[in-house]
Design a protein around this motif. Structure first.
Motif, mmCIF file in Angstrom:
data_model
loop_
_atom_site.group_PDB
_atom_site.id
_atom_site.type_symbol
_atom_site.label_atom_id
_atom_site.label_comp_id
_atom_site.label_asym_id
_atom_site.label_seq_id
_atom_site.Cartn_x
_atom_site.Cartn_y
_atom_site.Cartn_z
ATOM 1 N N ASP A 8 0.693 -1.168 0.095
ATOM 2 C CA ASP A 8 0.108 0.127 -0.171
ATOM 3 C C ASP A 8 0.777 1.192 0.032
ATOM 4 O OD1 ASP A 8 -1.522 -2.063 2.316
ATOM 5 O OD2 ASP A 8 -2.517 -1.606 0.467
ATOM 6 N N SER A 9 0.353 2.215 -1.012
ATOM 7 C CA SER A 9 1.256 3.457 -0.929
ATOM 8 C C SER A 9 0.863 4.399 0.130
ATOM 9 C CB SER A 9 1.351 4.151 -2.253
ATOM 10 O OG SER A 9 0.095 4.194 -2.574
ATOM 11 N N HIS A 10 -0.430 4.200 0.367
ATOM 12 C CA HIS A 10 -1.014 5.148 1.693
ATOM 13 C C HIS A 10 -2.130 4.406 2.322
ATOM 14 C CE1 HIS A 10 0.155 8.242 -1.279
ATOM 15 N NE2 HIS A 10 -0.101 8.978 -0.476
ATOM 16 N N VAL A 11 -2.127 4.686 3.509
ATOM 17 C CA VAL A 11 -3.067 3.893 4.327
ATOM 18 C C VAL A 11 -3.731 4.961 5.423
ATOM 19 C CG1 VAL A 11 -3.340 2.482 6.580
ATOM 20 C CG2 VAL A 11 -1.934 1.748 4.362
ATOM 21 N N SER A 12 -4.978 4.946 5.541
ATOM 22 C CA SER A 12 -5.689 6.154 6.103
ATOM 23 C C SER A 12 -6.403 5.335 7.350
ATOM 24 C CB SER A 12 -6.360 6.887 5.480
ATOM 25 O OG SER A 12 -5.645 7.636 4.241
ATOM 26 N N VAL A 13 -5.938 5.969 8.530
ATOM 27 C CA VAL A 13 -7.038 5.276 9.736
ATOM 28 C C VAL A 13 -7.531 6.657 10.355
ATOM 29 C CG1 VAL A 13 -5.723 3.194 9.709
ATOM 30 C CG2 VAL A 13 -4.872 5.257 11.153
ATOM 31 N N SER A 14 -8.523 6.235 11.428
ATOM 32 C CA SER A 14 -8.828 7.123 12.383
ATOM 33 C C SER A 14 -7.987 6.730 13.657
ATOM 34 C CB SER A 14 -10.346 7.232 12.664
ATOM 35 O OG SER A 14 -11.067 7.199 11.390
ATOM 36 N N GLU A 15 -7.950 8.173 14.488
ATOM 37 C CA GLU A 15 -7.130 8.019 15.743
ATOM 38 C C GLU A 15 -7.863 6.892 16.325
ATOM 39 O OE1 GLU A 15 -6.912 11.756 17.810
ATOM 40 O OE2 GLU A 15 -4.976 11.040 18.732
ATOM 41 N N GLY A 16 -7.160 6.034 17.207
ATOM 42 C CA GLY A 16 -7.634 5.174 18.128
ATOM 43 C C GLY A 16 -8.139 3.728 17.465
ATOM 44 N N THR A 77 1.977 -3.514 12.450
ATOM 45 C CA THR A 77 0.948 -3.345 13.083
ATOM 46 C C THR A 77 0.740 -2.677 14.420
ATOM 47 O OG1 THR A 77 0.788 -5.371 14.526
ATOM 48 C CG2 THR A 77 -0.276 -5.702 12.473
ATOM 49 N N LYS A 78 -0.229 -2.034 14.853
ATOM 50 C CA LYS A 78 -0.334 -1.247 16.009
ATOM 51 C C LYS A 78 -1.719 -1.140 16.527
ATOM 52 C CE LYS A 78 0.724 3.063 18.494
ATOM 53 N NZ LYS A 78 1.365 4.596 18.284
ATOM 54 N N PRO A 79 -2.124 -1.488 17.803
ATOM 55 C CA PRO A 79 -3.571 -1.685 18.165
ATOM 56 C C PRO A 79 -4.167 -0.326 17.985
ATOM 57 C CG PRO A 79 -2.061 -2.583 19.642
ATOM 58 C CD PRO A 79 -1.260 -1.949 18.785
ATOM 59 N N SER A 80 -3.805 0.872 18.352
ATOM 60 C CA SER A 80 -4.461 2.019 18.446
ATOM 61 C C SER A 80 -3.704 3.094 17.864
ATOM 62 C CB SER A 80 -4.830 2.207 19.619
ATOM 63 O OG SER A 80 -5.469 3.543 20.035
ATOM 64 N N ALA A 81 -3.987 3.710 16.758
ATOM 65 C CA ALA A 81 -3.284 4.937 16.106
ATOM 66 C C ALA A 81 -3.281 6.047 16.971
ATOM 67 C CB ALA A 81 -3.878 4.879 14.722
ATOM 68 N N HIS A 82 -2.422 6.951 16.980
ATOM 69 C CA HIS A 82 -2.136 8.060 17.534
ATOM 70 C C HIS A 82 -1.871 9.247 16.359
ATOM 71 C CE1 HIS A 82 -0.677 11.424 20.136
ATOM 72 N NE2 HIS A 82 -1.441 10.718 20.859
ATOM 73 N N MET A 83 -2.196 10.418 16.618
ATOM 74 C CA MET A 83 -2.053 11.117 15.509
ATOM 75 C C MET A 83 -0.357 11.473 15.288
ATOM 76 S SD MET A 83 -4.927 12.709 14.643
ATOM 77 C CE MET A 83 -4.364 14.347 13.885
ATOM 78 N N GLY A 107 7.780 2.468 0.451
ATOM 79 C CA GLY A 107 7.169 3.196 1.470
ATOM 80 C C GLY A 107 5.762 3.209 1.624
ATOM 81 N N THR A 108 5.101 3.304 2.793
ATOM 82 C CA THR A 108 3.669 3.568 2.925
ATOM 83 C C THR A 108 3.423 4.750 3.804
ATOM 84 O OG1 THR A 108 3.227 1.167 3.007
ATOM 85 C CG2 THR A 108 1.595 2.726 3.826
ATOM 86 N N ARG A 109 2.548 5.728 3.292
ATOM 87 C CA ARG A 109 2.350 6.798 4.099
ATOM 88 C C ARG A 109 1.152 6.735 4.817
ATOM 89 N NH1 ARG A 109 3.821 11.974 4.465
ATOM 90 N NH2 ARG A 109 5.368 11.382 2.796
ATOM 91 N N LEU A 110 1.353 6.792 6.103
ATOM 92 C CA LEU A 110 0.326 6.549 7.007
ATOM 93 C C LEU A 110 -0.624 7.945 7.390
ATOM 94 C CD1 LEU A 110 -1.419 4.774 9.122
ATOM 95 C CD2 LEU A 110 0.169 5.131 10.676
ATOM 96 N N LEU A 111 -1.700 7.884 7.079
ATOM 97 C CA LEU A 111 -2.438 9.167 7.511
ATOM 98 C C LEU A 111 -3.494 8.965 8.696
ATOM 99 C CD1 LEU A 111 -3.370 10.076 3.975
ATOM 100 C CD2 LEU A 111 -1.463 11.013 5.341
ATOM 101 N N VAL A 112 -3.519 9.846 9.691
ATOM 102 C CA VAL A 112 -4.387 9.494 10.622
ATOM 103 C C VAL A 112 -5.190 10.779 11.084
ATOM 104 C CG1 VAL A 112 -4.187 9.155 13.261
ATOM 105 C CG2 VAL A 112 -2.199 8.315 11.879
ATOM 106 N N SER A 113 -6.444 10.438 11.067
ATOM 107 C CA SER A 113 -7.431 11.416 10.987
ATOM 108 C C SER A 113 -7.936 11.489 12.321
ATOM 109 C CB SER A 113 -8.565 11.502 9.967
ATOM 110 O OG SER A 113 -9.000 10.167 10.204
ATOM 111 N N PRO A 114 -8.470 12.541 12.813
ATOM 112 C CA PRO A 114 -9.051 13.052 14.171
ATOM 113 C C PRO A 114 -10.350 12.167 14.317
ATOM 114 C CG PRO A 114 -8.478 14.820 13.409
ATOM 115 C CD PRO A 114 -8.236 13.969 12.298
#
Lengths: 114, 114
Positions: A8-16, A77-83, A107-114
Protein backbone atom coordinates in the motif's frame (compact mmCIF):
# COMPACT_ATOMS: atom_id res chain seq x y z
CA UNK A 1 18.81 -10.70 -4.48
CA UNK A 2 16.75 -9.41 -1.63
CA UNK A 3 13.69 -7.24 -2.14
CA UNK A 4 10.64 -6.04 -0.27
CA UNK A 5 7.23 -5.05 -1.57
CA UNK A 6 5.03 -2.69 0.37
CA UNK A 7 1.54 -3.37 -0.78
CA UNK A 8 0.00 0.00 0.00
CA UNK A 9 1.37 3.40 -0.91
CA UNK A 10 -1.09 5.11 1.45
CA UNK A 11 -3.05 3.93 4.47
CA UNK A 12 -5.63 6.11 6.21
CA UNK A 13 -6.95 5.38 9.68
CA UNK A 14 -8.81 7.22 12.38
CA UNK A 15 -7.15 7.97 15.67
CA UNK A 16 -7.66 5.10 18.10
CA UNK A 17 -8.22 2.44 15.42
CA UNK A 18 -5.77 -0.34 14.51
CA UNK A 19 -2.96 0.11 12.01
CA UNK A 20 -1.84 -2.50 9.48
CA UNK A 21 1.01 -1.79 7.06
CA UNK A 22 1.75 -4.69 4.76
CA UNK A 23 5.13 -5.90 3.56
CA UNK A 24 6.21 -8.98 1.63
CA UNK A 25 9.81 -9.92 1.18
CA UNK A 26 11.91 -11.97 -1.18
CA UNK A 27 15.19 -13.45 -0.08
CA UNK A 28 17.34 -16.35 -1.12
CA UNK A 29 18.29 -17.01 2.50
CA UNK A 30 17.16 -16.16 5.99
CA UNK A 31 16.72 -12.40 5.98
CA UNK A 32 16.96 -9.69 8.56
CA UNK A 33 13.93 -7.44 8.27
CA UNK A 34 13.30 -3.98 9.61
CA UNK A 35 10.65 -1.31 9.79
CA UNK A 36 11.79 2.31 9.74
CA UNK A 37 9.71 5.46 10.15
CA UNK A 38 10.48 8.78 8.51
CA UNK A 39 8.94 11.94 9.87
CA UNK A 40 9.28 15.15 7.85
CA UNK A 41 12.64 16.82 8.35
CA UNK A 42 13.84 14.07 10.65
CA UNK A 43 16.17 11.14 10.17
CA UNK A 44 14.92 7.62 9.68
CA UNK A 45 14.15 5.94 12.97
CA UNK A 46 14.23 2.21 13.56
CA UNK A 47 10.89 0.89 14.81
CA UNK A 48 11.83 -2.77 15.10
CA UNK A 49 13.90 -5.53 13.56
CA UNK A 50 13.68 -9.27 13.01
CA UNK A 51 16.88 -11.29 13.07
CA UNK A 52 15.73 -14.92 13.22
CA UNK A 53 14.88 -14.96 16.90
CA UNK A 54 11.23 -14.64 17.95
CA UNK A 55 8.84 -14.33 15.01
CA UNK A 56 6.74 -11.72 16.79
CA UNK A 57 8.84 -8.63 17.20
CA UNK A 58 7.88 -5.76 19.46
CA UNK A 59 9.16 -2.31 18.68
CA UNK A 60 8.92 1.21 19.95
CA UNK A 61 5.75 3.29 20.30
CA UNK A 62 3.49 0.24 20.52
CA UNK A 63 4.32 -1.16 17.08
CA UNK A 64 4.93 -4.84 16.43
CA UNK A 65 5.49 -7.06 13.42
CA UNK A 66 5.19 -10.76 12.80
CA UNK A 67 7.58 -12.68 10.58
CA UNK A 68 5.68 -15.34 8.61
CA UNK A 69 8.01 -17.43 6.53
CA UNK A 70 5.21 -19.41 4.87
CA UNK A 71 3.67 -16.17 3.62
CA UNK A 72 6.98 -14.29 3.16
CA UNK A 73 5.39 -11.43 5.03
CA UNK A 74 6.44 -9.00 7.74
CA UNK A 75 3.41 -6.82 8.35
CA UNK A 76 3.55 -3.93 10.82
CA UNK A 77 0.68 -3.43 13.26
CA UNK A 78 -0.37 -1.20 16.10
CA UNK A 79 -3.56 -1.67 18.13
CA UNK A 80 -4.47 2.00 18.36
CA UNK A 81 -3.25 4.78 16.10
CA UNK A 82 -2.14 8.12 17.46
CA UNK A 83 -1.96 11.37 15.55
CA UNK A 84 1.81 11.39 16.01
CA UNK A 85 2.06 8.12 14.07
CA UNK A 86 1.37 9.94 10.81
CA UNK A 87 4.58 9.49 8.79
CA UNK A 88 6.22 7.47 6.03
CA UNK A 89 7.03 3.87 6.91
CA UNK A 90 9.62 1.74 5.15
CA UNK A 91 9.97 -2.01 5.20
CA UNK A 92 13.62 -2.94 4.77
CA UNK A 93 15.57 -6.14 4.19
CA UNK A 94 19.26 -6.70 4.84
CA UNK A 95 21.41 -8.97 2.77
CA UNK A 96 23.05 -10.46 5.88
CA UNK A 97 26.38 -10.74 4.12
CA UNK A 98 29.42 -8.54 3.79
CA UNK A 99 28.41 -5.00 4.52
CA UNK A 100 24.80 -5.93 5.24
CA UNK A 101 23.40 -3.46 2.80
CA UNK A 102 19.81 -2.41 3.31
CA UNK A 103 17.21 -2.63 0.58
CA UNK A 104 14.22 -0.35 1.12
CA UNK A 105 10.63 -0.83 0.08
CA UNK A 106 8.81 1.97 -1.67
CA UNK A 107 7.23 3.21 1.53
CA UNK A 108 3.72 3.54 2.93
CA UNK A 109 2.39 6.89 4.01
CA UNK A 110 0.22 6.57 7.09
CA UNK A 111 -2.45 9.23 7.50
CA UNK A 112 -4.23 9.52 10.84
CA UNK A 113 -7.42 11.52 11.10
CA UNK A 114 -8.97 12.81 14.32
CA UNK B 1 20.56 7.20 21.29
CA UNK B 2 23.33 7.49 18.76
CA UNK B 3 23.32 10.61 16.62
CA UNK B 4 24.35 11.11 13.03
CA UNK B 5 24.46 14.64 11.67
CA UNK B 6 24.56 15.95 8.13
CA UNK B 7 25.71 19.31 6.93
CA UNK B 8 24.30 21.24 5.26
CA UNK B 9 20.67 20.36 5.77
CA UNK B 10 19.82 21.98 2.46
CA UNK B 11 21.78 23.55 -0.34
CA UNK B 12 20.98 25.37 -3.57
CA UNK B 13 23.66 25.61 -6.21
CA UNK B 14 24.11 26.57 -9.83
CA UNK B 15 24.45 23.96 -12.53
CA UNK B 16 28.09 23.01 -13.09
CA UNK B 17 29.28 23.66 -9.56
CA UNK B 18 30.32 21.08 -6.98
CA UNK B 19 28.67 20.51 -3.64
CA UNK B 20 30.09 18.74 -0.61
CA UNK B 21 27.88 17.07 1.98
CA UNK B 22 29.26 15.95 5.34
CA UNK B 23 28.07 13.04 7.44
CA UNK B 24 29.29 12.78 11.02
CA UNK B 25 28.73 10.22 13.73
CA UNK B 26 28.65 12.35 16.86
CA UNK B 27 28.98 9.84 19.67
CA UNK B 28 30.37 6.68 18.13
CA UNK B 29 32.93 5.53 15.63
CA UNK B 30 31.81 4.11 12.34
CA UNK B 31 34.09 2.13 10.10
CA UNK B 32 31.28 1.89 7.58
CA UNK B 33 28.93 4.60 6.37
CA UNK B 34 26.36 4.45 3.61
CA UNK B 35 25.05 7.10 1.21
CA UNK B 36 21.51 7.00 -0.13
CA UNK B 37 19.45 9.24 -2.34
CA UNK B 38 15.72 9.65 -2.20
CA UNK B 39 13.64 11.22 -4.95
CA UNK B 40 10.35 12.87 -4.00
CA UNK B 41 7.78 10.36 -2.82
CA UNK B 42 10.12 7.49 -3.60
CA UNK B 43 12.20 5.07 -1.61
CA UNK B 44 15.82 5.31 -0.57
CA UNK B 45 18.31 3.96 -3.05
CA UNK B 46 21.76 2.97 -1.85
CA UNK B 47 24.44 4.83 -3.76
CA UNK B 48 27.63 3.63 -2.14
CA UNK B 49 29.26 2.08 0.86
CA UNK B 50 32.00 4.16 2.44
CA UNK B 51 34.77 2.50 4.42
CA UNK B 52 37.22 4.39 6.56
CA UNK B 53 40.65 4.44 4.98
CA UNK B 54 39.70 2.73 1.74
CA UNK B 55 37.85 3.38 -1.49
CA UNK B 56 34.10 3.49 -1.51
CA UNK B 57 32.08 0.73 -3.12
CA UNK B 58 29.50 2.08 -5.53
CA UNK B 59 26.21 0.49 -6.50
CA UNK B 60 25.55 -0.37 -10.10
CA UNK B 61 24.59 2.68 -12.13
CA UNK B 62 26.14 5.23 -9.75
CA UNK B 63 28.92 7.26 -11.34
CA UNK B 64 31.89 7.21 -9.00
CA UNK B 65 33.53 10.15 -10.74
CA UNK B 66 30.43 12.25 -10.23
CA UNK B 67 29.71 11.27 -6.64
CA UNK B 68 33.05 11.40 -4.84
CA UNK B 69 33.09 9.80 -1.42
CA UNK B 70 35.80 10.27 1.18
CA UNK B 71 35.78 8.54 4.55
CA UNK B 72 38.81 10.17 6.10
CA UNK B 73 38.13 9.35 9.73
CA UNK B 74 36.00 7.05 11.86
CA UNK B 75 33.46 9.83 12.41
CA UNK B 76 33.31 11.62 9.08
CA UNK B 77 32.36 10.75 5.53
CA UNK B 78 31.83 13.27 2.76
CA UNK B 79 29.91 13.07 -0.49
CA UNK B 80 30.86 15.54 -3.21
CA UNK B 81 28.51 15.97 -6.14
CA UNK B 82 30.77 17.19 -8.91
CA UNK B 83 29.55 19.35 -11.78
CA UNK B 84 26.03 19.16 -10.45
CA UNK B 85 23.08 19.29 -12.83
CA UNK B 86 19.35 19.70 -12.19
CA UNK B 87 18.82 15.93 -12.40
CA UNK B 88 21.10 15.57 -9.36
CA UNK B 89 18.56 17.45 -7.27
CA UNK B 90 17.48 15.03 -4.59
CA UNK B 91 17.47 14.22 -0.90
CA UNK B 92 20.75 12.66 0.16
CA UNK B 93 20.83 10.60 3.33
CA UNK B 94 23.77 9.02 5.06
CA UNK B 95 23.89 6.31 7.66
CA UNK B 96 26.63 5.16 9.98
CA UNK B 97 27.19 1.75 11.48
CA UNK B 98 28.82 1.37 14.89
CA UNK B 99 28.58 -2.42 14.66
CA UNK B 100 27.37 -5.09 12.29
CA UNK B 101 23.82 -5.13 13.66
CA UNK B 102 23.04 -1.43 13.94
CA UNK B 103 22.74 1.45 11.54
CA UNK B 104 21.83 5.06 12.37
CA UNK B 105 20.58 7.53 9.81
CA UNK B 106 21.28 11.21 9.39
CA UNK B 107 18.48 13.75 8.88
CA UNK B 108 19.30 14.16 5.21
CA UNK B 109 20.50 16.95 2.92
CA UNK B 110 18.21 18.42 0.32
CA UNK B 111 20.07 19.48 -2.81
CA UNK B 112 18.53 21.73 -5.43
CA UNK B 113 20.53 22.42 -8.57
CA UNK B 114 19.33 25.34 -10.64
Amino acid sequence: AQSVTQLDSHVSVSEGTPVLLRCNYSSSYSPSLFWYVQHPNKGLQLLLKYTSAATLVKGINGFEAEFKKSETSFHLTKPSAHMSDAAEYFCVVSDNTGFQKLVFGTGTRLLVSP
Amino acid sequence: GAVVSQHPSWVICKSGTSVKIECRSLDFQATTMFWYRQFPKQSLMLMATSNEGSKATYEQGVEKDKFLINHASLTLSTLTVTSAHPEDSSFYICSARPNRETQYFGPGTRLLVL
